[in-house]
Enzyme design. Structure first.
Site, PDB file in Angstrom:
ATOM      1  N   CYS A 151     -32.986 -12.237 114.756  1.00 37.92           N
ATOM      2  CA  CYS A 151     -33.579 -13.555 114.948  1.00 37.92           C
ATOM      3  C   CYS A 151     -33.258 -14.172 116.293  1.00 37.92           C
ATOM      4  O   CYS A 151     -33.772 -15.234 116.629  1.00 37.92           O
ATOM      5  CB  CYS A 151     -33.153 -14.483 113.808  1.00 37.92           C
ATOM      6  SG  CYS A 151     -34.052 -14.143 112.276  1.00 37.92           S
ATOM      7  N   SER A 196     -49.084  -0.151 111.324  1.00 34.66           N
ATOM      8  CA  SER A 196     -48.214   0.329 112.397  1.00 34.66           C
ATOM      9  C   SER A 196     -48.996   0.421 113.698  1.00 34.66           C
ATOM     10  O   SER A 196     -50.207   0.658 113.698  1.00 34.66           O
ATOM     11  CB  SER A 196     -47.648   1.706 112.043  1.00 34.66           C
ATOM     12  OG  SER A 196     -48.690   2.664 111.926  1.00 34.66           O
TER      13      SER A 196
END
Length: 343
Positions: free
Chosen positions: A14, A137
């Site tokens: 994060c 993906s």
């Protein structure tokens, strides 16, 4: 594998989030479509996930989260990234139903690494009681992984992050400081014990805390991630409340304080300080703890505003579940220019 692992772990989690100030300036300029009364929570609320009402009894909760690695082990990275993405569902009071993989991966890298990442993520989805239903993906120069997650919640019982009340106690369910520990680890300064504790925290689903919270009068809830405790608390206050935090009650990894004193800091923490620091008054708080409070948390705990009569009993039950929960402060009426006081 050793050579590729060095490329693999450039730093992420994060700490890779855009700063809250930058993000707010972009979001406020987005055109809003026609009003839809069924959209109970959208991007304009600074909340953890979107909530769309399907009936009086059920709404679905949508979120997504992905980021670059912050640890070298691909399997553990997959677990952390999935645990972090699933957390937003619990922050809204929901239960997990389905998840989709989000994958960015270099075609030149060993596919066994990707397999380990996805294995770690799948295990956490299953632990959450959800179904891994597919994904998407793309070939990229760097590794990134996460999930798009759908959950369900009773719209009458969902949590929002800005519905706390003056007098509510603030309960935090995990220790702070994982960003500092991971930063220290990147330069070889973190102890094995500190990394083991941080990984254990980052791979613990907030499912278990949420199951206990659901039995108590919770007025507001969020999960503490990239904007740090103070950034997410600022969003909870929503310009209408204040709060007082008691520094001695805040659960923190001891070694994170040591690393802050050694200035092993992240750029993301400084962005968080720049964003919310003017709204905070520190009273006798050491520099290291200030940094921990701005530190971006990967897969951090839940921060709940709870009826004061129930807070102590709630914390005892959370602790019995093995969670390092604590009452860290109280919401107040807004007073003066500093909405957050840490003393």
């Amino acid at each position: 594998m050793q050579t590729e692992s060095k490329l693999f772990c450039k730093g992420g989690g994060c700490t890779a989030k855009l700063g809250a100030g930058i993000l707010s300036r972009v979001l406020e300029r987005l055109p809003k479509g026609p009003a839809d009364d069924a959209l109970l929570v959208g991007y304009d609320s600074h909340d953890d996930a979107a909530v769309y009402k399907l009936s009086d009894d059920i709404a679905f909760v949508q979120t997504l989260d992905f980021f670059p690695p912050m640890v070298e082990d691909p399997y553990i990275f997959g677990q952390i990234a999935a645990t972090n993405a699933l957390s937003d569902i619990y922050a809204m009071g929901g239960t997990v139903k389905t998840a989709l993989n989000i994958v960015c991966f270099p075609e030149s890298m060993d596919l066994n690494i990707l397999g380990e990442i996805m294995r770690g993520g799948a295990e956490k989805v299953h632990e959450a009681g959800g179904n891994l239903a597919g994904g998407h993906s793309i070939a990229d120069s760097d590794v990134k992984y996460g999930l798009s997650v759908t959950g369900v919640v009773d719209p009458r019982k969902m949590y929002q992050n800005n519905t706390g009340r003056a007098g509510d106690k603030l309960v935090l369910t995990k220790k702070l400081g994982v960003g500092l520990i991971c930063c220290a680890n990147k330069v070889g300064a973190a102890s094995a014990a500190a990394m083991e504790q941080a990984i254990a925290s980052m791979t613990t689903l907030n499912k278990y805390a949420a199951e206990i919270l659901a039995q108590y009068p919770v007025h507001a809830c969020t999960d503490v991630t990239g904007f740090g405790l103070l950034g997410h608390l600022h969003e909870m206050l929503d310009g209408r409340l204040g709060c007082v935090l008691e520094q001695g009650s805040i659960p923190v990894f001891d070694e994170a304080l040591s690393y802050a004193d050694e200035f092993l800091l992240t750029a993301a923490a400084q962005r968080n300080r720049n964003y919310v620091g003017a709204n905070v008054r520190f009273e006798g708080v050491p520099f290291a703890l200030e940094e921990v409070l701005f530190d971006p948390q990967t897969s951090g705990g839940l921060l709940a505003a709870v009826s004061p009569e129930a807070a102590s009993t709630l914390v005892v039950e959370l602790q019995r579940r093995g969670l390092p929960a604590a009452v860290i402060g109280e919401l107040t009426e807004k007073q003066g220019t500093h909405e957050i006081i840490v003393r």
